[in-house]
Scaffold this motif. Structure first.
Motif, PDB file in Angstrom:
ATOM      1  N   TYR A   6       0.861  -1.190   0.000  1.00 30.33           N
ATOM      2  CA  TYR A   6       0.000   0.000   0.000  1.00 30.33           C
ATOM      3  C   TYR A   6       0.894   1.236   0.000  1.00 30.33           C
ATOM      4  CZ  TYR A   6      -3.911   2.981   1.452  1.00 30.33           C
ATOM      5  OH  TYR A   6      -4.880   3.951   1.530  1.00 30.33           O
ATOM      6  N   MET A   7       1.377   1.609  -1.202  1.00 29.52           N
ATOM      7  CA  MET A   7       2.304   2.735  -1.291  1.00 29.52           C
ATOM      8  C   MET A   7       2.215   3.477  -2.611  1.00 29.52           C
ATOM      9  SD  MET A   7       5.859   0.602  -1.789  1.00 29.52           S
ATOM     10  CE  MET A   7       6.810   2.013  -2.268  1.00 29.52           C
ATOM     11  N   THR A   8       1.172   3.200  -3.390  1.00 28.28           N
ATOM     12  CA  THR A   8       0.987   3.898  -4.648  1.00 28.28           C
ATOM     13  C   THR A   8      -0.466   4.326  -4.781  1.00 28.28           C
ATOM     14  OG1 THR A   8       1.162   3.762  -7.057  1.00 28.28           O
ATOM     15  CG2 THR A   8       0.572   1.740  -5.912  1.00 28.28           C
ATOM     16  N   THR A   9      -0.686   5.460  -5.411  1.00 27.34           N
ATOM     17  CA  THR A   9      -2.053   5.918  -5.675  1.00 27.34           C
ATOM     18  C   THR A   9      -2.472   5.637  -7.114  1.00 27.34           C
ATOM     19  OG1 THR A   9      -1.250   8.130  -6.220  1.00 27.34           O
ATOM     20  CG2 THR A   9      -1.962   7.767  -3.944  1.00 27.34           C
ATOM     21  N   LEU A  10      -1.611   4.975  -7.881  1.00 26.70           N
ATOM     22  CA  LEU A  10      -1.851   4.739  -9.299  1.00 26.70           C
ATOM     23  C   LEU A  10      -3.233   4.141  -9.569  1.00 26.70           C
ATOM     24  CD1 LEU A  10      -0.756   4.636 -12.227  1.00 26.70           C
ATOM     25  CD2 LEU A  10       0.137   2.362 -11.667  1.00 26.70           C
ATOM     26  N   PHE A  11      -3.572   3.056  -8.907  1.00 24.27           N
ATOM     27  CA  PHE A  11      -4.838   2.383  -9.187  1.00 24.27           C
ATOM     28  C   PHE A  11      -6.020   3.117  -8.546  1.00 24.27           C
ATOM     29  CE2 PHE A  11      -1.518  -0.921  -9.409  1.00 24.27           C
ATOM     30  CZ  PHE A  11      -1.587  -1.122 -10.777  1.00 24.27           C
ATOM     31  N   ARG A  12      -5.798   3.759  -7.415  1.00 19.90           N
ATOM     32  CA  ARG A  12      -6.856   4.584  -6.801  1.00 19.90           C
ATOM     33  C   ARG A  12      -7.220   5.752  -7.722  1.00 19.90           C
ATOM     34  NH1 ARG A  12      -4.766   2.325  -2.594  1.00 19.90           N
ATOM     35  NH2 ARG A  12      -2.825   3.435  -2.429  1.00 19.90           N
ATOM     36  N   GLU A  13      -6.213   6.365  -8.332  1.00 21.21           N
ATOM     37  CA  GLU A  13      -6.479   7.471  -9.258  1.00 21.21           C
ATOM     38  C   GLU A  13      -7.298   7.013 -10.456  1.00 21.21           C
ATOM     39  OE1 GLU A  13      -2.477   8.726  -9.939  1.00 21.21           O
ATOM     40  OE2 GLU A  13      -2.519  10.186  -8.298  1.00 21.21           O
ATOM     41  N   GLN A  14      -7.006   5.821 -10.969  1.00 22.61           N
ATOM     42  CA  GLN A  14      -7.791   5.301 -12.088  1.00 22.61           C
ATOM     43  C   GLN A  14      -9.242   5.056 -11.677  1.00 22.61           C
ATOM     44  OE1 GLN A  14      -5.190   1.950 -13.401  1.00 22.61           O
ATOM     45  NE2 GLN A  14      -5.497   2.947 -15.374  1.00 22.61           N
ATOM     46  N   MET A  15      -9.427   4.503 -10.487  1.00 21.34           N
ATOM     47  CA  MET A  15     -10.788   4.232 -10.011  1.00 21.34           C
ATOM     48  C   MET A  15     -11.534   5.533  -9.727  1.00 21.34           C
ATOM     49  SD  MET A  15     -12.937   1.801  -9.593  1.00 21.34           S
ATOM     50  CE  MET A  15     -12.174   0.221  -9.269  1.00 21.34           C
ATOM     51  N   LEU A  16     -10.861   6.513  -9.144  1.00 18.82           N
ATOM     52  CA  LEU A  16     -11.502   7.806  -8.882  1.00 18.82           C
ATOM     53  C   LEU A  16     -11.905   8.496 -10.179  1.00 18.82           C
ATOM     54  CD1 LEU A  16      -9.470   9.280  -5.893  1.00 18.82           C
ATOM     55  CD2 LEU A  16     -11.913   8.764  -5.961  1.00 18.82           C
TER      56      LEU A  16
END
Length: 148
Positions: free
Chosen positions: A69-79
């Protein structure tokens, strides 16, 4: 003849990349990835045979990654999808290559990956290291290098 232990490929000996919007991003924070293809079959009944026979009728590809849990890459795609409805698709390249074997290298490309679920926020007072599971589907694949 038998399989020798030194020929077994190490689970740590490899790399993975995500190609998102034309940019290759090495997934250094990857702990594990599994991608499975499931064949869809239809039952066929025929005269003179009392059992069901089966005929292939398509397939589906599903996968999951466990990442630190150290990247926002996939959270940004989902957002992006949540806020605008614009979905994103990307390829994942998985390379197995253990230099301590003569098994060689295998490179598999999972095509048109699309996120199913992503953790948006996470805390855990009992965890020394936070990780998360990211599930996805894919609709194509290619083997670029095969084990020897």
């Amino acid at each position: 003849m038998f399989l020798k232990a030194e020929q077994i490929v190490s689970g740590q000996a490899g790399r993975a990349y995500a190609n998102i919007d034309g940019r290759n991003q090495e997934l250094l924070y990857l702990k594990s990835i599994d991608a499975t293809v499931t064949k869809r079959k239809t039952a066929v009944r025929t005269l003179g045979h009392t059992g069901d026979q089966f005929k292939a009728a398509g397939w589906s590809g599903k996968g999951k990654m466990v990442i630190y849990y150290m990247t926002t890459l996939f959270r940004e795609q989902m957002l992006q999808y949540m806020q605008s409805g614009k979905d994103s698709y990307f390829d994942i390249v998985v390379i197995n290559e253990d230099v301590n074997t003569d098994t060689g290298r295998q490179t598999v490309v999972l095509k048109n990956c699309n996120l199913d679920s992503v953790a948006l926020a996470k805390l855990n007072v009992e965890a020394d290291n936070l990780d998360e599971e990211v599930s996805f589907t894919f609709d194509g694949a290619e083997i670029l290098d095969s084990f020897s």
